[in-house]
Scaffold this active site. Structure first.
Site, PDB file in Angstrom:
ATOM      1  N   LYS A   1       1.448  -1.363  -0.119  1.00 29.74           N
ATOM      2  CA  LYS A   1      -0.098   0.025   0.152  1.00 29.74           C
ATOM      3  C   LYS A   1       0.855   1.428  -0.107  1.00 29.74           C
ATOM      4  CE  LYS A   1      -4.450  -1.336   0.945  1.00 29.74           C
ATOM      5  NZ  LYS A   1      -4.368  -2.957   1.578  1.00 29.74           N
TER       6      LYS A   1
ATOM      7  N   GLU B   1     -10.192   6.568   3.472  1.00 32.44           N
ATOM      8  CA  GLU B   1     -10.347   5.346   4.583  1.00 32.44           C
ATOM      9  C   GLU B   1      -9.779   4.283   4.982  1.00 32.44           C
ATOM     10  OE1 GLU B   1     -11.685   5.987   1.450  1.00 32.44           O
ATOM     11  OE2 GLU B   1     -10.616   4.248   0.991  1.00 32.44           O
TER      12      GLU B   1
ATOM     13  N   SER C   1       1.786  -9.969  -1.130  1.00 38.52           N
ATOM     14  CA  SER C   1       1.311  -8.764  -0.798  1.00 38.52           C
ATOM     15  C   SER C   1       2.207  -7.947   0.627  1.00 38.52           C
ATOM     16  CB  SER C   1      -0.301  -8.222  -0.894  1.00 38.52           C
ATOM     17  OG  SER C   1      -0.917  -8.796   0.063  1.00 38.52           O
TER      18      SER C   1
HETATM   19  C1  LIG Z   1      -4.965  -3.875   1.676  1.00 40.70           C
HETATM   20  C2  LIG Z   1      -4.375  -5.243   1.009  1.00 40.70           C
HETATM   21  C3  LIG Z   1      -4.275  -5.803   0.281  1.00 40.70           C
HETATM   22  C4  LIG Z   1      -5.762  -6.089  -0.449  1.00 40.70           C
HETATM   23  O1  LIG Z   1      -5.752  -4.641  -1.757  1.00 40.70           O
HETATM   24  P1  LIG Z   1      -5.483  -4.388  -3.264  1.00 40.70           P
HETATM   25  O2  LIG Z   1      -5.906  -3.488  -4.047  1.00 40.70           O
HETATM   26  O3  LIG Z   1      -6.481  -5.580  -3.888  1.00 40.70           O
HETATM   27  O4  LIG Z   1      -4.095  -5.148  -3.475  1.00 40.70           O
HETATM   28  C5  LIG Z   1      -3.786  -6.968  -0.211  1.00 40.70           C
HETATM   29  N1  LIG Z   1      -2.764  -7.058   0.077  1.00 40.70           N
HETATM   30  C6  LIG Z   1      -2.072  -6.573   1.731  1.00 40.70           C
HETATM   31  C7  LIG Z   1      -1.445  -7.380   2.802  1.00 40.70           C
HETATM   32  C8  LIG Z   1      -3.294  -5.644   2.252  1.00 40.70           C
HETATM   33  O5  LIG Z   1      -2.884  -4.471   3.560  1.00 40.70           O
END
Ligand SMILES: *Cc1c(COP(=O)(O)O)cnc(C)c1O
Length: 385
Positions: A88, A110, A371
């Protein structure tokens, strides 16, 4: 493939369905982004922040033990190793820098689980901006640690007590608040959702994941491009950024959703939060609540580009269950020494299932975007493992 994103439309999806009072504000963001992305000075400043503050480029890590067990070759793109622990921050620093360029002094956002909120609080502190983060009351209770992290970083956290008191309501509230503050505040969207230009802009700020991975795969793989590119999908930003690096190749793109948050797999056409896309709805067309063990995937819709890629057949969207996700997180931890975020474990879970079912040919090369890291999920996992 022609990039429709720039025009704010992805086939039937996208658009700018906002109150009159926000049309000009969105247009201003769009103009500023168009200027910034072709300004070498902006690109250099962002590149420096990503290198020195976030720790980019993130590594592409082989996963030899899990690969041997599954009979495929896995490569992990390590967004879990970024500062603040998820992808993020890539997007937030891009937008925070844009906000300062526009002369704004405050970020509005948000957050659901709090990961985007923490990234926004971090970016605001780093660039000397104020931050106001809207969060559903239920999430404020469930994610107390992230609430404290945001306050520690100097952000104001505003609990939202209307509706289901979760992310959907916090998003509506943040947009409402922006209406009265467009002169001084910048609205920082956390995924590839929202009105034009956000889905396009957020994907462009997350493209760094896919671009880096493309170069790293070229070094790591004899074939240069992996057979499969897999990422989890909430709103869809880490997947969109990853896919952007491979959409012009023969790689098969797979987005993995939570069974209870499967906008791309099970959603129907609708409009929410300023854009047209696929949303989970009840029989009356009311948008449903999403439910997942991974709070970051609790969004009832999906970014418009994913809906479009699905219709084109360029990307596939699949779902996995909470049980598969927990098993996948444990398996990655115990074979590779990496505890993934439960969101990221969705991507691992699908690969484990597909390899086991013979759907991935033996020896296939698979890029998986991790992610985020799993530290935030320990209180959930300790009850289950
Ligand atoms: C917020 C989040 C996601 C989901 O958000 P996307 O916009 O679909 O990438 C995925 N993995 C983590 C670790 C997150 O914090």
């Amino acid at each position: 493939m022609k990039d429709l994103a720039e025009r704010g439309r992805f086939g039937d999806y996208g658009g700018r369905y906002v109150p009159e009072s926000l049309v000009a504000a969105c247009a201003e963001v769009e103009d500023a982004f168009r200027e910034a992305r072709s300004d070498p000075g902006f690109r250099e400043r962002l590149g420096t922040l990503l290198a020195l503050h976030v720790g980019r480029p993130t590594p592409l890590t082989p996963a030899p033990r899990l690969s041997a067990e599954l009979g495929v070759t896995l490569l992990l793109k390590r967004e879990d190793l970024t500062h603040t622990g998820s992808h993020k921050i890539n997007n937030v620093l891009g937008q925070a820098l844009l906000a300062t360029r526009m002369g704004r002094t405050r970020l509005i956002a948000e957050t659901g689980a709090g990961m985007h909120g923490v990234a926004v609080a971090t970016g605001a502190a780093l660039l000397g901006l104020r931050a106001t983060v809207f969060m559903g009351e239920r999430d404020v209770e469930r994610q107390a640690l992230n609430v404290f992290r945001m306050r520690m970083l100097g952000a104001e956290v505003v609990p939202v007590g209307v509706g289901s008191r979760t992310l959907k309501d916090a998003t509506s509230e943040a947009m409402r608040h922006w209406v009265g503050a467009t002169g001084e505040a910048y609205y920082c969207v956390g995924s590839v959702i929202g009105p034009t230009p956000y889905p396009w802009m957020v994907r462009e700020f997350q493209r760094v994941i896919g671009d880096e991975a493309r170069g790293q795969c070229a070094e790591a793989l004899a074939s240069a491009v992996p057979d499969y590119v897999v990422a989890c999908v909430g709103g869809g930003s880490n997947a969109a950024g990853t896919f952007a690096g491979f959409v012009d190749t023969a790689a098969r793109l797979v987005g993995v959703e939570a069974e209870g948050g499967a906008g791309a797999s099970r959603g129907r056409l609708g409009v929410l939060h300023g854009f047209r896309s696929l949303f989970l709805q009840d029989e009356h067309g009311q948008i449903s609540e999403a439910h997942s063990i991974a709070a970051g995937l609790d969004y009832p819709g999906v970014g418009p580009e994913h809906a479009y890629l699905r219709d084109l057949g360029r990307a596939r969207y699949v779902t996995v269950s909470d049980e598969e996700v927990v098993a996948a997180a444990v398996r990655l931890a115990r074979t590779e020494g990496i505890v993934p975020a439960l969101e990221s474990a969705h991507a691992i879970a699908w690969v484990i299932r597909a390899a086991g079912a013979g759907e991935l040919p033996p020896g296939a090369t698979v890029l998986i975007t991790l992610s985020g890291r799993g530290d935030k999920d320990m209180s959930t996992l300790k009850e289950l493992v």
